[in-house]
Write a protein that holds these residues in place. Structure first.
Motif, mmCIF file in Angstrom:
data_model
loop_
_atom_site.group_PDB
_atom_site.id
_atom_site.type_symbol
_atom_site.label_atom_id
_atom_site.label_comp_id
_atom_site.label_asym_id
_atom_site.label_seq_id
_atom_site.Cartn_x
_atom_site.Cartn_y
_atom_site.Cartn_z
ATOM 1 N N MET A 1 0.827 -1.187 0.000
ATOM 2 C CA MET A 1 0.000 0.000 0.000
ATOM 3 C C MET A 1 0.877 1.258 0.000
ATOM 4 O O MET A 1 1.869 1.318 0.707
ATOM 5 C CB MET A 1 -0.880 -0.003 1.259
ATOM 6 N N LYS A 2 0.481 2.241 -0.824
ATOM 7 C CA LYS A 2 1.240 3.501 -0.888
ATOM 8 C C LYS A 2 0.534 4.559 -0.026
ATOM 9 O O LYS A 2 -0.701 4.539 0.075
ATOM 10 C CB LYS A 2 1.271 4.031 -2.324
ATOM 11 N N LYS A 3 1.344 5.444 0.568
ATOM 12 C CA LYS A 3 0.771 6.571 1.309
ATOM 13 C C LYS A 3 1.554 7.815 0.938
ATOM 14 O O LYS A 3 2.761 7.725 0.676
ATOM 15 C CB LYS A 3 0.924 6.354 2.817
ATOM 16 N N THR A 4 0.903 8.960 0.948
ATOM 17 C CA THR A 4 1.642 10.196 0.658
ATOM 18 C C THR A 4 1.538 11.142 1.838
ATOM 19 O O THR A 4 0.533 11.164 2.567
ATOM 20 C CB THR A 4 1.108 10.896 -0.609
ATOM 21 N N TYR A 5 2.594 11.900 2.044
ATOM 22 C CA TYR A 5 2.653 12.873 3.135
ATOM 23 C C TYR A 5 3.115 14.202 2.580
ATOM 24 O O TYR A 5 4.029 14.245 1.746
ATOM 25 C CB TYR A 5 3.638 12.405 4.219
ATOM 26 N N ARG A 6 2.488 15.273 3.071
ATOM 27 C CA ARG A 6 2.918 16.615 2.659
ATOM 28 C C ARG A 6 4.140 17.020 3.456
ATOM 29 O O ARG A 6 4.362 16.520 4.566
ATOM 30 C CB ARG A 6 1.782 17.619 2.930
ATOM 31 N N SER A 7 4.934 17.939 2.892
ATOM 32 C CA SER A 7 6.122 18.435 3.576
ATOM 33 C C SER A 7 5.764 18.886 4.999
ATOM 34 O O SER A 7 4.799 19.633 5.189
ATOM 35 C CB SER A 7 6.692 19.606 2.773
ATOM 36 N N GLY A 8 6.491 18.395 5.979
ATOM 37 C CA GLY A 8 6.256 18.796 7.377
ATOM 38 C C GLY A 8 5.344 17.832 8.136
ATOM 39 O O GLY A 8 5.299 17.843 9.373
ATOM 40 N N GLU A 9 4.612 17.014 7.431
ATOM 41 C CA GLU A 9 3.664 16.102 8.086
ATOM 42 C C GLU A 9 4.389 15.001 8.867
ATOM 43 O O GLU A 9 5.385 14.441 8.384
ATOM 44 C CB GLU A 9 2.782 15.447 7.024
ATOM 45 N N ILE A 10 3.865 14.707 10.071
ATOM 46 C CA ILE A 10 4.449 13.639 10.890
ATOM 47 C C ILE A 10 3.983 12.281 10.349
ATOM 48 O O ILE A 10 2.793 12.087 10.102
ATOM 49 C CB ILE A 10 3.991 13.783 12.369
ATOM 50 N N ILE A 11 4.928 11.363 10.183
ATOM 51 C CA ILE A 11 4.576 10.022 9.669
ATOM 52 C C ILE A 11 4.430 9.048 10.836
ATOM 53 O O ILE A 11 3.500 8.257 10.891
ATOM 54 C CB ILE A 11 5.650 9.521 8.672
#
Ligand code: CMP
Length: 248
Positions: A1-11
């Motif tokens: 599964m792929k996930k995307t995060y915006r710059s600065g977002e905590i993973i």
């Protein structure tokens, strides 16, 4: 599964529970710990590198936090998928181990540096140029020479993508090589830290030759300081096709 995060977002967050690991498919991830409201960097990871595997394997709380440094896409592996993959192909475990070893080597060097007062902070690099002294080296640079603006500047062997080739090689410069390999997947980095510029071996098999001195491989030296002016760097054995000049 792929996930995307915006710059600065905590993973993922230090101290929380989690059973998934992440492979970065694009972007950059900041791994850090927090103390007294301040973030302390442990690593900056890029494409094909993995994180979150510790809690996935040992089922303990997350040892650090991770945040996207830029817009980032990851593949998520859960514990069951990891178990399946490692049963069908046990070499995957080697790849995980090598990643842990590279982190340990880096931590060992950081501890040693701290003990003798060398710090990654506080040294600003002057202009650093890398030029190819062989056709292969020039081709890898995409021209006769290039200015290095980012430190550490990581160099290693170009590998095929996918699970085996791609994991854990994270380089700013990729060198093509054929068997028997001169160049390791994670070969060396150029680092700016007090008191100067260093070639730091990243656990390579053969090491490198810097101004006629060996670093890495069987040499027992993990890093070597570059001299002001011109430095000759051979990646691998003396016959290696990758010879560079580094000018500071
Ligand atoms: P995990 O403990 O599951 O969650 C935090 C993750 O940060 C951890 O797994 C590792 O993948 C990663 N991590 C922790 N310490 C370091 C380090 N020193 N260098 C690189 N990555 C790290």
């Amino acid at each position: 599964m792929k996930k995307t995060y915006r710059s600065g977002e905590i993973i993922l967050e230090e101290g929380t529970s989690g059973s998934e690991a992440y492979v970065i498919t694009s972007g950059k991830v900041h791994v850090f710990r927090s103390k007294n409201g301040k973030r302390f960097t442990l690593a900056v990871l890029g494409a094909n590198q993995i994180f979150g595997e510790m809690s996935m394997i040992d089922e303990r709380p997350r040892s650090a936090s991770a945040a996207a440094l830029e817009d980032t896409e990851v593949s998520v592996i859960n514990h069951e998928a990891f178990e399946e993959l490692s049963k069908s192909d046990p070499t995957i475990l080697n790849i995980f181990l090598k990643s842990v070893f590279e982190r340990l080597r880096h931590m060992d060097q950081t501890v040693l540096d701290a003990a003798v007062g060398i710090s990654e902070e506080g040294y600003t690099a002057d202009k650093v140029l890398i030029s190819g002294l062989t056709p292969e080296a020039e081709a890898a640079l995409g021209g006769a020479s290039m200015e290095i603006r980012k430190f550490p500047f990581k160099v290693g062997r170009k590998t095929e993508g996918g699970v085996h080739g791609g994991f854990f090689s994270n380089n700013d410069l990729y060198l093509e090589d054929k068997k028997p390999f001169n160049i390791s997947r994670n070969h060396f980095s150029i680092q700016a830290k007090m008191p100067g510029m260093f070639i730091v071996d990243r656990g390579s098999a053969l090491g490198s030759i810097v101004n006629d001195s060996r670093v890495g491989g069987a040499s027992g030296m993990s890093e070597i300081v570059l001299q002001p002016g011109e430095n000759i760097l051979i990646v691998g054995d003396p016959e290696s096709p990758y010879k560079f000049k580094i000018t500071i």
